[in-house]
Motif scaffolding. Structure first.
Motif, PDB file in Angstrom:
ATOM      1  N   GLU A  45      41.799  45.200  40.478  1.00  0.00           N
ATOM      2  CA  GLU A  45      42.634  44.480  39.510  1.00  0.00           C
ATOM      3  C   GLU A  45      42.781  45.260  38.201  1.00  0.00           C
ATOM      4  O   GLU A  45      43.846  45.278  37.599  1.00  0.00           O
ATOM      5  N   ASN A  46      41.697  45.898  37.764  1.00  0.00           N
ATOM      6  CA  ASN A  46      41.710  46.627  36.491  1.00  0.00           C
ATOM      7  C   ASN A  46      40.829  47.876  36.632  1.00  0.00           C
ATOM      8  O   ASN A  46      39.677  47.882  36.215  1.00  0.00           O
ATOM      9  N   PRO A  47      41.365  48.949  37.237  1.00  0.00           N
ATOM     10  CA  PRO A  47      40.535  50.117  37.560  1.00  0.00           C
ATOM     11  C   PRO A  47      40.065  50.917  36.346  1.00  0.00           C
ATOM     12  O   PRO A  47      39.136  51.708  36.460  1.00  0.00           O
ATOM     13  N   ASN A  48      40.680  50.719  35.196  1.00  0.00           N
ATOM     14  CA  ASN A  48      40.351  51.528  34.021  1.00  0.00           C
ATOM     15  C   ASN A  48      39.255  50.931  33.143  1.00  0.00           C
ATOM     16  O   ASN A  48      38.932  51.487  32.094  1.00  0.00           O
ATOM     17  N   ALA A  49      38.696  49.792  33.544  1.00  0.00           N
ATOM     18  CA  ALA A  49      37.684  49.133  32.706  1.00  0.00           C
ATOM     19  C   ALA A  49      36.446  48.818  33.532  1.00  0.00           C
ATOM     20  O   ALA A  49      36.527  48.599  34.741  1.00  0.00           O
ATOM     21  N   ALA A  50      35.306  48.796  32.840  1.00  0.00           N
ATOM     22  CA  ALA A  50      34.052  48.403  33.497  1.00  0.00           C
ATOM     23  C   ALA A  50      34.078  46.901  33.745  1.00  0.00           C
ATOM     24  O   ALA A  50      34.561  46.129  32.912  1.00  0.00           O
ATOM     25  N   VAL A  51      33.570  46.487  34.893  1.00  0.00           N
ATOM     26  CA  VAL A  51      33.564  45.061  35.249  1.00  0.00           C
ATOM     27  C   VAL A  51      32.456  44.359  34.473  1.00  0.00           C
ATOM     28  O   VAL A  51      31.287  44.704  34.608  1.00  0.00           O
ATOM     29  N   PRO A  52      32.801  43.363  33.637  1.00  0.00           N
ATOM     30  CA  PRO A  52      31.768  42.607  32.909  1.00  0.00           C
ATOM     31  C   PRO A  52      30.870  41.843  33.883  1.00  0.00           C
ATOM     32  O   PRO A  52      31.348  41.273  34.864  1.00  0.00           O
TER      33      PRO A  52
END
Length: 201
Positions: free
Chosen positions: A120-127
């Motif tokens: 869904e959001n490959p450029n951010a670390a998963v919280p």
């Protein structure tokens, strides 16, 4: 013998009346007077209808909504009363999964959830709070980082500029209580209702 038992019976009845009736009624009356919304369950209304509580999470699956923490609550299986089925945010059966760090089922679920969120959001670390359940399974809040992580998906689904959605997240971020207690948080239901209000304009 009755003379010896009578003081115990009188004391039992008096303490029952005081602690079982008078004290709870007094506290309820004070709570109703000082904190009426909280005393009624912190209910949230939309168009005059109760849509939830600020204290209990809800499941949102559509891409146009922010998603809360996963919930591990269960309910009886309608087809077999000896079994249970997943029932996210079931306030009648609050509790965690009790799966430990060596649990294969937990590891598999975490991997699946992380992979889905990474796509869904490959450029951010998963919280971490987007993949871990809370102890109660009813947590209505997520961290500001978890909300910001979901901004691209929500903005795309609603055809809104990402900056506008980010500002909405920021405006719905609550700080620590008295500046000391807890962590900053975002109430998922309140944020999603605010999104719906913007879309309705």
């Amino acid at each position: 013998m009755l003379r010896e038992i009578r003081p115990a019976i009188v004391l039992l009845l008096a303490l029952t009346a005081i602690t079982g009736l008078a004290y709870p009624l007094a506290m309820t009356g004070i709570a109703e007077a000082l904190f009426p919304a909280q005393a009624q369950g912190s209910l949230i209304e939309k168009d005059g209808k109760v849509v939830g509580s600020a204290l209990i999470g809800q499941e949102f699956k559509e891409d146009k909504y922010f998603h809360g923490r996963p919930s591990a609550t269960l309910a009886p299986d309608p087809n077999d009363s000896t079994k249970t089925v997943s029932a996210p945010y079931n306030a009648a059966n609050s509790g965690g999964s009790n799966l430990g760090p060596t649990s294969k089922a937990l590891a598999d679920r975490l991997k699946e959830d992380v992979d889905k969120l990474k796509a869904e959001n490959p450029n951010a670390a998963v919280p971490v709070d987007l993949v871990t359940t809370s102890g109660s399974g009813l947590d209505p809040d997520i961290s500001p980082e978890a909300a910001q992580f979901q901004v691209p998906r929500v903005a795309k689904a609603r055809n809104m500029p990402e900056d506008q959605v980010k500002q909405l997240v920021t405006s719905h971020t609550e700080g620590r209580l008295l500046g000391l207690l807890g962590e900053p948080r975002v109430n998922v239901l309140a944020l999603n209702l605010a999104l719906d209000r913007i879309a309705a304009k």
